[in-house]
Design a protein around this motif. Sequence first.
Motif, PDB file in Angstrom:
ATOM      1  N   SER A   1      -3.570 -11.894   0.069  1.00 18.78           N
ATOM      2  CA  SER A   1      -4.897 -12.503   0.071  1.00 18.78           C
ATOM      3  C   SER A   1      -5.093 -13.495   1.213  1.00 18.78           C
ATOM      4  CB  SER A   1      -5.172 -13.185  -1.270  1.00 18.78           C
ATOM      5  OG  SER A   1      -4.270 -14.249  -1.457  1.00 18.78           O
ATOM      6  N   SER A   2      -4.006 -13.941   1.850  1.00 16.21           N
ATOM      7  CA  SER A   2      -4.132 -14.884   2.962  1.00 16.21           C
ATOM      8  C   SER A   2      -4.298 -14.182   4.309  1.00 16.21           C
ATOM      9  CB  SER A   2      -2.927 -15.833   2.997  1.00 16.21           C
ATOM     10  OG  SER A   2      -1.747 -15.110   3.286  1.00 16.21           O
TER      11      SER A   2
ATOM     12  N   ALA B   1      -5.918  -7.679  12.003  1.00 10.23           N
ATOM     13  CA  ALA B   1      -5.413  -8.591  10.968  1.00 10.23           C
ATOM     14  C   ALA B   1      -5.554 -10.021  11.465  1.00 10.23           C
ATOM     15  CB  ALA B   1      -3.957  -8.284  10.644  1.00 10.23           C
ATOM     16  N   SER B   2      -6.040 -10.885  10.585  1.00  4.04           N
ATOM     17  CA  SER B   2      -6.194 -12.287  10.957  1.00  4.04           C
ATOM     18  C   SER B   2      -5.898 -13.160   9.745  1.00  4.04           C
ATOM     19  CB  SER B   2      -7.608 -12.563  11.470  1.00  4.04           C
ATOM     20  OG  SER B   2      -8.561 -12.291  10.469  1.00  4.04           O
TER      21      SER B   2
ATOM     22  N   GLN C   1       1.624  -2.906  -6.935  1.00  7.87           N
ATOM     23  CA  GLN C   1       0.672  -3.568  -6.050  1.00  7.87           C
ATOM     24  C   GLN C   1       1.426  -4.280  -4.941  1.00  7.87           C
ATOM     25  OE1 GLN C   1      -1.741  -6.222  -8.367  1.00  7.87           O
ATOM     26  NE2 GLN C   1      -2.902  -4.584  -9.309  1.00  7.87           N
ATOM     27  N   VAL C   2       0.757  -4.474  -3.813  1.00 10.71           N
ATOM     28  CA  VAL C   2       1.364  -5.215  -2.711  1.00 10.71           C
ATOM     29  C   VAL C   2       1.456  -6.674  -3.142  1.00 10.71           C
ATOM     30  CG1 VAL C   2       1.141  -5.921  -0.310  1.00 10.71           C
ATOM     31  CG2 VAL C   2       0.491  -3.607  -0.981  1.00 10.71           C
ATOM     32  N   ASP C   3       2.670  -7.178  -3.202  1.00 13.47           N
ATOM     33  CA  ASP C   3       2.926  -8.551  -3.642  1.00 13.47           C
ATOM     34  C   ASP C   3       2.970  -9.508  -2.451  1.00 13.47           C
ATOM     35  OD1 ASP C   3       3.618 -10.502  -5.668  1.00 13.47           O
ATOM     36  OD2 ASP C   3       5.640 -10.474  -4.824  1.00 13.47           O
ATOM     37  N   ALA C   4       3.470  -9.034  -1.300  1.00 14.26           N
ATOM     38  CA  ALA C   4       3.578  -9.890  -0.116  1.00 14.26           C
ATOM     39  C   ALA C   4       3.599  -9.033   1.141  1.00 14.26           C
ATOM     40  CB  ALA C   4       4.846 -10.735  -0.183  1.00 14.26           C
ATOM     41  N   LEU C   5       3.117  -9.623   2.210  1.00 13.90           N
ATOM     42  CA  LEU C   5       3.265  -9.029   3.536  1.00 13.90           C
ATOM     43  C   LEU C   5       4.401  -9.793   4.208  1.00 13.90           C
ATOM     44  CD1 LEU C   5      -0.467  -8.814   4.681  1.00 13.90           C
ATOM     45  CD2 LEU C   5       0.934  -7.002   3.707  1.00 13.90           C
ATOM     46  N   ILE C   6       5.349  -9.086   4.763  1.00 14.26           N
ATOM     47  CA  ILE C   6       6.456  -9.726   5.465  1.00 14.26           C
ATOM     48  C   ILE C   6       6.074  -9.792   6.944  1.00 14.26           C
ATOM     49  CG2 ILE C   6       8.938  -9.698   5.926  1.00 14.26           C
ATOM     50  CD1 ILE C   6       8.100  -9.833   2.895  1.00 14.26           C
ATOM     51  N   LEU C   7       6.010 -11.011   7.463  1.00 15.89           N
ATOM     52  CA  LEU C   7       5.633 -11.216   8.857  1.00 15.89           C
ATOM     53  C   LEU C   7       6.841 -11.642   9.673  1.00 15.89           C
ATOM     54  CD1 LEU C   7       2.311 -13.292   8.581  1.00 15.89           C
ATOM     55  CD2 LEU C   7       2.599 -10.821   8.584  1.00 15.89           C
TER      56      LEU C   7
END
Length: 131
Positions: A97-98, A112-113, A73-79
């Motif tokens: 989720s954020s 994306a927001s 599963q996607v654990d984090a989005l790297i920004l």
Amino acid sequence: MKKIALITASLAMLAAPAFAEDVKTTGTAPAEAKFSTVQKDEMFSSKLKGLNVYNRKDESVGEITDLAIKNHQVDALILSVGGFLGMGERYVAVSPSSVNVRYDAKNDKWLASMNTTKEALKAAPEFKYPK
């Protein structure tokens, strides 16, 4: 006699791979492949990478540069946040989720927001890729 020697040598060469050292593998492959049907409005990582993230004030607060996957599963989005033209940017890992990612069918694009500010992301703990 030469034919027998040639046949024996050929058979020995063909059998050699069977005696080769065992190849090490990781994980186990499923017995049978399972297939899925994918719809146009489903999420693809290629559509996420490079997607700008905006806040409620319609300000760009970062860009999705990568996904961290854990337990399938996607654990984090790297920004990527801060910086200008690749200089001074830093990376933060945020919970999926954020970030609200949605498909805008009317304009045929992904959006994306998130409810945050540029300053909050700049102050967040920096993510560094493991070496």
